[in-house]
Design an enzyme around this catalytic site. Structure first.
Site, short mmCIF file in Angstrom:
data_model
loop_
_atom_site.label_atom_id
_atom_site.label_comp_id
_atom_site.label_asym_id
_atom_site.label_seq_id
_atom_site.Cartn_x
_atom_site.Cartn_y
_atom_site.Cartn_z
N TRP A 124 -34.44 2.20 42.27
CA TRP A 124 -33.88 2.17 40.92
C TRP A 124 -34.16 0.86 40.18
O TRP A 124 -33.89 0.77 38.99
CB TRP A 124 -32.35 2.40 40.98
CG TRP A 124 -31.71 1.51 42.00
CD1 TRP A 124 -31.38 1.85 43.29
CD2 TRP A 124 -31.37 0.13 41.87
NE1 TRP A 124 -30.87 0.77 43.96
CE2 TRP A 124 -30.85 -0.31 43.11
CE3 TRP A 124 -31.45 -0.79 40.81
CZ2 TRP A 124 -30.42 -1.62 43.34
CZ3 TRP A 124 -31.02 -2.09 41.03
CH2 TRP A 124 -30.51 -2.50 42.27
N GLU A 127 -30.90 -10.16 51.88
CA GLU A 127 -31.39 -10.02 50.51
C GLU A 127 -30.17 -9.90 49.58
O GLU A 127 -29.35 -9.00 49.76
CB GLU A 127 -32.27 -8.77 50.44
CG GLU A 127 -33.18 -8.74 49.25
CD GLU A 127 -34.17 -7.57 49.28
OE1 GLU A 127 -33.88 -6.56 49.95
OE2 GLU A 127 -35.21 -7.66 48.63
N CYS A 129 -37.30 -7.18 44.60
CA CYS A 129 -37.61 -7.52 45.99
C CYS A 129 -38.39 -8.82 46.09
O CYS A 129 -38.51 -9.38 47.17
CB CYS A 129 -38.37 -6.38 46.65
SG CYS A 129 -39.83 -5.90 45.74
N LYS A 152 -39.90 11.54 44.61
CA LYS A 152 -38.45 11.60 44.60
C LYS A 152 -37.92 10.27 44.07
O LYS A 152 -37.94 9.26 44.77
CB LYS A 152 -37.87 11.84 46.00
CG LYS A 152 -36.38 12.19 45.92
CD LYS A 152 -35.52 11.59 47.02
CE LYS A 152 -35.15 10.18 46.81
NZ LYS A 152 -34.14 9.90 45.78
N GLU A 207 -43.17 -0.81 50.88
CA GLU A 207 -42.81 -2.05 50.18
C GLU A 207 -41.32 -2.23 50.40
O GLU A 207 -40.51 -1.59 49.74
CB GLU A 207 -43.11 -1.93 48.68
CG GLU A 207 -44.55 -1.64 48.33
CD GLU A 207 -45.48 -2.81 48.56
OE1 GLU A 207 -45.01 -3.91 48.90
OE2 GLU A 207 -46.70 -2.61 48.42
P1 ADP Z 1 -31.69 0.45 47.54
O1 ADP Z 1 -30.77 -0.26 48.45
O2 ADP Z 1 -32.60 -0.43 46.75
O3 ADP Z 1 -31.08 1.57 46.75
P2 ADP Z 1 -32.75 2.40 49.35
O4 ADP Z 1 -33.76 2.13 50.41
O5 ADP Z 1 -31.40 2.83 49.77
O6 ADP Z 1 -32.76 1.09 48.50
O7 ADP Z 1 -33.29 3.48 48.32
C1 ADP Z 1 -34.60 3.55 47.88
C2 ADP Z 1 -34.99 4.98 47.73
O8 ADP Z 1 -34.88 5.61 49.00
C3 ADP Z 1 -34.12 5.81 46.79
O9 ADP Z 1 -34.94 6.77 46.13
C4 ADP Z 1 -33.17 6.48 47.73
O10 ADP Z 1 -32.64 7.67 47.18
C5 ADP Z 1 -34.07 6.78 48.90
N1 ADP Z 1 -33.38 7.01 50.17
C6 ADP Z 1 -32.23 6.45 50.59
N2 ADP Z 1 -31.90 6.94 51.79
C7 ADP Z 1 -32.85 7.83 52.16
C8 ADP Z 1 -33.09 8.68 53.30
N3 ADP Z 1 -32.26 8.69 54.33
N4 ADP Z 1 -34.19 9.45 53.29
C9 ADP Z 1 -35.05 9.43 52.26
N5 ADP Z 1 -34.89 8.67 51.18
C10 ADP Z 1 -33.81 7.86 51.11
#
Ligand code: ADP
Length: 483
Positions: A158, A388, A291, A182, A257
């Site tokens: 996001w 972070e 990041c 996604k 990344e």
């Molecule tokens: P942040 O902490 O920056 O939100 P995340 O790694 O949680 O980072 O999220 C980055 C992306 O990964 C988002 O699109 C989130 O919906 C997706 N995401 C989070 N958890 C999962 C999961 N278990 N499987 C697939 N995608 C995921």
């Protein structure tokens, strides 16, 4: 209230699968909220595995015709997409500020930056060269070609709702791959608006789909599918590890990344005013939610006090507010969880002896605003030096020698970005070589551009985005041995 757009059709409350705007199978919707006001902006489909399976099937069906187009044709369609992004820059920026919170000027900048990846890969499409290798055999020729890997998937965060998508989708399409995105559910509106513009540019049905909804269900379906040959992910290191494990059974190619813990070193011989400006740009952009944000400011003893004073004065002057208001430099954090994490890290540092020279607490505006903060007296054992932060907090650590600074900088599992300010040319080369990072900003706090390779080493991930390397992430090498 929904944003008022010049082109209201850019606000999409349906997702794009196989060229059709559709709802979730069971009709479920999820709210998209404005982090500055908490109000609902729109609703998007809350989809899962079944809808993802249809997007994968569409991507598979669309692949042969898309790879069969000439690189010039694919490049021309991308070029149109790039132009449409700039034509609609104001609407796209407004959507982004409303769903993400960053100041409108930063959102406009991100749209231009996001579009620059489309422009770059529209050009790179035509430069996917192979090789002819001198043969060790008198009766055989050796030819190497590059081919698209096939159906790809992207899971995006996001913090840069537009750029993190174009960095992946543009090179995939340029290479002749098809791709399913996604987007993060905090910021799906930017993704859907860009998909609408891609359709208008002539991207065929199924070549680029966007599925919104459950991260675990959609991510699970994308990673489990043997049809999907590659996953590109930008997000946290923890989720990156999980996705790598999920991709192991089908051995997908991966670009990751992941998180950073960027050191920002200020040596005694640095131009201090430039270092303060660089720290502001690197640390406080997007309220610290990038990041490559400076995460630890290592400052040499001789300039520590002067640097801390000047940085604190500059940070105290940052205008905080709703990103829609003119002049605002600091918007809200994305959500309450982000605010609570920053609060916990700052609380831990203060409890262990750090001092807030400016900020140090939630902002009077309430919501998810955090006061732009500078902490002095931070030590490597504090959580804030190890994790972070993803918020507008600059922790200052004092060091004496160059060797100490390098050891501190490298004492992290992350290796994404690093920054340092120094004047002495021998030191510049020495430190640049010694730092363990995929990207090093030397006397600058701003490094990102579509023409340079973005990515990390160590546990910050694998692969590179942008530059001539970015398209190779979506290409396989084929060796022809011709007798
Ligand atoms: P942040 O902490 O920056 O939100 P995340 O790694 O949680 O980072 O999220 C980055 C992306 O990964 C988002 O699109 C989130 O919906 C997706 N995401 C989070 N958890 C999962 C999961 N278990 N499987 C697939 N995608 C995921």
């Amino acid at each position: 209230s929904p944003p008022t757009l010049n082109d209201p059709t850019l606000l999409r409350e349906r997702m794009l699968i196989d060229g059709h705007w559709c709802a979730a199978d069971d009709g479920r919707m999820a709210d998209v909220t404005d982090p500055a006001t908490g109000e609902r902006l729109a609703r998007v489909p809350d989809a899962g595995a079944a809808e993802t399976a249809r997007a994968i099937a569409a991507a598979e069906a669309a692949f042969p015709a898309w790879r069969g187009r000439t690189a010039e044709e694919r490049g021309r369609i991308l070029r149109r997409w790039f132009e449409l992004m700039l034509q609609h820059q104001d609407d796209l920026a407004l959507l982004m500020t409303r769903e993400q919170g960053k100041p409108l000027a930063e959102a406009r900048g991100e749209i231009a930056y996001a579009a620059s990846y489309i422009e770059w890969f529209a050009e790179e499409a035509r430069r996917v060269y192979g090789e002819v290798i001198p043969s060790p055999w008198p009766d055989k020729r050796i030819v190497v070609t590059r081919e698209p890997v096939g159906v790809c998937a992207a899971i995006t965060p996001w913090n840069f709702p537009a750029a993190m998508i174009t960095r992946k989708v543009a090179p995939a399409l340029a290479a002749g791959c098809t791709i399913i995105v996604k987007p993060a559910m905090q910021t799906p509106l930017s993704a859907l608006a860009m998909a609408e513009l891609a359709l208008r540019a002539g991207v065929p049905a199924g070549v680029f789909s966007v599925v919104t909804g459950s991260a675990t269900a959609i991510g699970g379906a994308l990673t489990a599918s043997p049809v999907v040959r590659k996953l590109s992910f930008t997000g946290s290191t923890g989720i990156g590890r999980l996705l790598a494990a999920q991709c192991a059974p089908t051995l997908k190619k991966m670009s990751l990344e992941l998180g950073g813990n960027a050191p920002f070193i200020v040596f005694d011989d640095a131009d201090l005013d430039a270092a303060v400006q660089g720290a502001l740009a690197s640390k406080y952009r997007n309220s610290g939610q990038t990041c490559v944000c400076a995460n630890r400011l290592l400052v040499q003893a001789g300039v520590h006090e002067a640097f801390a004073d000047r940085l604190s004065a500059a940070v105290a002057a940052l205008p905080v507010g709703n990103g829609l208001e003119p002049g605002v430099a600091q918007g809200p954090l994305i959500d309450l969880a982000a605010l609570e994490k920053v609060e916990a890290l700052v609380g831990d540092a203060l409890a262990r002896g750090a001092t807030a020279t400016v900020g140090g607490a939630r902002h009077a505006l309430g919501g998810t605003w955090w006061q732009p903060t500078v902490l002095t007296g931070v030590t490597p054992d504090m959580r804030i030096a190890q994790e972070e932060i993803f918020g507008p907090v600059a922790p200052l650590l004092r060091f004496e020698t160059e060797a100490e600074a390098i050891a501190l900088a490298n004492a992290s599992e992350s290796g994404l970005a690093a920054y340092f300010y120094a004047g002495n040319v021998q030191r510049v080369w020495r430190v640049a070589a010694a730092i363990e990072a995929g990207m090093v900003g030397i006397n600058t706090g701003v490094i990102s551009t579509a023409v340079a390779p973005f990515g990390g080493i160590k546990q910050s991930g694998m692969g590179r985005e942008g530059s001539l390397l970015g398209i190779h992430e979506y290409l396989d090498t084929k060796y022809l041995c011709m007798a």
